[in-house]
Design a protein around this motif. Structure first.
Motif, PDB file in Angstrom:
ATOM      1  N   ASP A 193      88.319   6.401 -11.026  1.00 19.17           N
ATOM      2  CA  ASP A 193      88.392   7.576 -11.644  1.00 19.17           C
ATOM      3  C   ASP A 193      87.464   7.569 -12.795  1.00 19.17           C
ATOM      4  N   GLN A 194      87.580   6.508 -13.631  1.00 17.94           N
ATOM      5  CA  GLN A 194      86.615   6.354 -14.930  1.00 17.94           C
ATOM      6  C   GLN A 194      85.072   6.245 -14.337  1.00 17.94           C
ATOM      7  N   LEU A 195      84.873   5.864 -13.297  1.00 14.00           N
ATOM      8  CA  LEU A 195      83.328   5.557 -12.801  1.00 14.00           C
ATOM      9  C   LEU A 195      83.028   6.656 -11.861  1.00 14.00           C
ATOM     10  N   GLY A 196      83.902   7.551 -11.321  1.00 15.77           N
ATOM     11  CA  GLY A 196      83.645   8.562 -10.517  1.00 15.77           C
ATOM     12  C   GLY A 196      82.917   7.880  -9.185  1.00 15.77           C
ATOM     13  N   ILE A 197      83.631   6.833  -8.514  1.00 19.88           N
ATOM     14  CA  ILE A 197      83.355   6.361  -7.352  1.00 19.88           C
ATOM     15  C   ILE A 197      84.778   6.367  -6.583  1.00 19.88           C
ATOM     16  N   THR A 198      84.641   5.919  -5.241  1.00 16.42           N
ATOM     17  CA  THR A 198      85.784   5.930  -4.460  1.00 16.42           C
ATOM     18  C   THR A 198      86.784   4.588  -4.769  1.00 16.42           C
ATOM     19  N   GLN A 199      88.052   4.817  -4.652  1.00 17.96           N
ATOM     20  CA  GLN A 199      88.930   3.505  -4.887  1.00 17.96           C
ATOM     21  C   GLN A 199      88.458   2.316  -3.855  1.00 17.96           C
ATOM     22  N   LYS A 200      87.951   2.704  -2.843  1.00 19.56           N
ATOM     23  CA  LYS A 200      87.569   1.804  -1.944  1.00 19.56           C
ATOM     24  C   LYS A 200      86.462   0.847  -2.367  1.00 19.56           C
ATOM     25  N   ALA A 201      85.539   1.367  -3.181  1.00 25.31           N
ATOM     26  CA  ALA A 201      84.552   0.691  -3.783  1.00 25.31           C
ATOM     27  C   ALA A 201      84.898  -0.361  -4.628  1.00 25.31           C
ATOM     28  N   VAL A 202      86.109  -0.275  -5.399  1.00 21.35           N
ATOM     29  CA  VAL A 202      86.568  -1.080  -6.205  1.00 21.35           C
ATOM     30  C   VAL A 202      87.227  -2.170  -5.562  1.00 21.35           C
ATOM     31  N   LEU A 247      79.769  -3.232 -10.785  1.00 23.54           N
ATOM     32  CA  LEU A 247      80.080  -1.979 -11.313  1.00 23.54           C
ATOM     33  C   LEU A 247      79.467  -1.218 -12.450  1.00 23.54           C
ATOM     34  N   ASN A 248      78.351  -2.080 -12.753  1.00 20.66           N
ATOM     35  CA  ASN A 248      77.614  -1.696 -13.641  1.00 20.66           C
ATOM     36  C   ASN A 248      78.181  -0.941 -15.116  1.00 20.66           C
ATOM     37  N   ILE A 249      79.134  -1.762 -15.388  1.00 15.78           N
ATOM     38  CA  ILE A 249      79.970  -0.960 -16.635  1.00 15.78           C
ATOM     39  C   ILE A 249      79.293  -1.449 -17.996  1.00 15.78           C
ATOM     40  N   LYS A 270      90.546  -7.884 -26.535  1.00 16.65           N
ATOM     41  CA  LYS A 270      89.229  -7.252 -27.262  1.00 16.65           C
ATOM     42  C   LYS A 270      88.113  -8.234 -26.905  1.00 16.65           C
ATOM     43  N   ASP A 271      88.437  -9.467 -26.788  1.00 20.68           N
ATOM     44  CA  ASP A 271      87.495 -10.532 -26.695  1.00 20.68           C
ATOM     45  C   ASP A 271      87.067 -10.640 -25.215  1.00 20.68           C
ATOM     46  N   ASP A 272      85.808 -10.488 -24.957  1.00 24.21           N
ATOM     47  CA  ASP A 272      85.430 -10.684 -23.437  1.00 24.21           C
ATOM     48  C   ASP A 272      85.389 -11.996 -22.957  1.00 24.21           C
ATOM     49  N   ALA A 273      85.523 -12.900 -23.915  1.00 22.13           N
ATOM     50  CA  ALA A 273      85.589 -14.090 -23.369  1.00 22.13           C
ATOM     51  C   ALA A 273      86.873 -14.597 -22.771  1.00 22.13           C
ATOM     52  N   LYS A 274      87.750 -13.783 -22.557  1.00 23.67           N
ATOM     53  CA  LYS A 274      89.335 -14.046 -22.187  1.00 23.67           C
ATOM     54  C   LYS A 274      89.142 -14.380 -20.761  1.00 23.67           C
ATOM     55  N   GLY A 275      88.016 -14.322 -19.858  1.00 27.58           N
ATOM     56  CA  GLY A 275      87.841 -14.430 -18.602  1.00 27.58           C
ATOM     57  C   GLY A 275      88.003 -13.276 -17.506  1.00 27.58           C
ATOM     58  N   LEU A 276      88.183 -11.935 -18.186  1.00 30.38           N
ATOM     59  CA  LEU A 276      88.176 -10.983 -17.359  1.00 30.38           C
ATOM     60  C   LEU A 276      86.910 -10.371 -16.987  1.00 30.38           C
ATOM     61  N   ALA A 277      86.150 -11.081 -15.940  1.00 30.92           N
ATOM     62  CA  ALA A 277      84.912 -10.713 -15.614  1.00 30.92           C
ATOM     63  C   ALA A 277      84.925  -9.986 -14.220  1.00 30.92           C
ATOM     64  N   THR A 278      85.912  -9.793 -13.521  1.00 31.24           N
ATOM     65  CA  THR A 278      86.257  -9.355 -12.204  1.00 31.24           C
ATOM     66  C   THR A 278      87.418  -8.537 -12.284  1.00 31.24           C
ATOM     67  N   VAL A 279      87.401  -7.218 -11.477  1.00 34.01           N
ATOM     68  CA  VAL A 279      88.821  -6.453 -11.270  1.00 34.01           C
ATOM     69  C   VAL A 279      89.642  -7.365 -10.780  1.00 34.01           C
TER      70      VAL A 279
END
Length: 78
Positions: A14-23, A33-35, A57-66
């Motif tokens: 919804d946030q990216l305006g793409i289909t759920q199957k694309a995620v 996802l080019n976020i 808030k720290d991106d180093a927490k390892g949340l790189a993928t969905v």
């Protein structure tokens, strides 16, 4: 109630305006996802509000993928 995976992928789609199957669980936020930083902040806020969870808030927490994000949410809400 839908699964955490369904909820997270729906919010992202919804946030990216793409289909759920694309995620997919393998989708990397920055490369697949080019976020950008602004979208990341908006997405973080949406997930926190809709799933009643605080994300790091720290991106180093390892949340790189969905999949990483789904696992993180499941561990804290399960």
């Amino acid at each position: 109630m839908s699964s955490v995976q369904d909820q997270v992928t729906r919010i992202i789609a919804d946030q990216l305006g793409i289909t759920q199957k694309a995620v997919t669980a393998e989708s990397a936020f920055t490369t697949d996802l080019n976020i950008d930083a602004r979208q990341s902040a908006l997405l973080r806020r949406q997930i926190e509000q809709q799933l009643n969870i605080e994300l790091p808030k720290d991106d180093a927490k390892g949340l790189a993928t969905v999949g990483d994000l789904i696992a993180y949410v499941e561990e804290r809400t399960g």
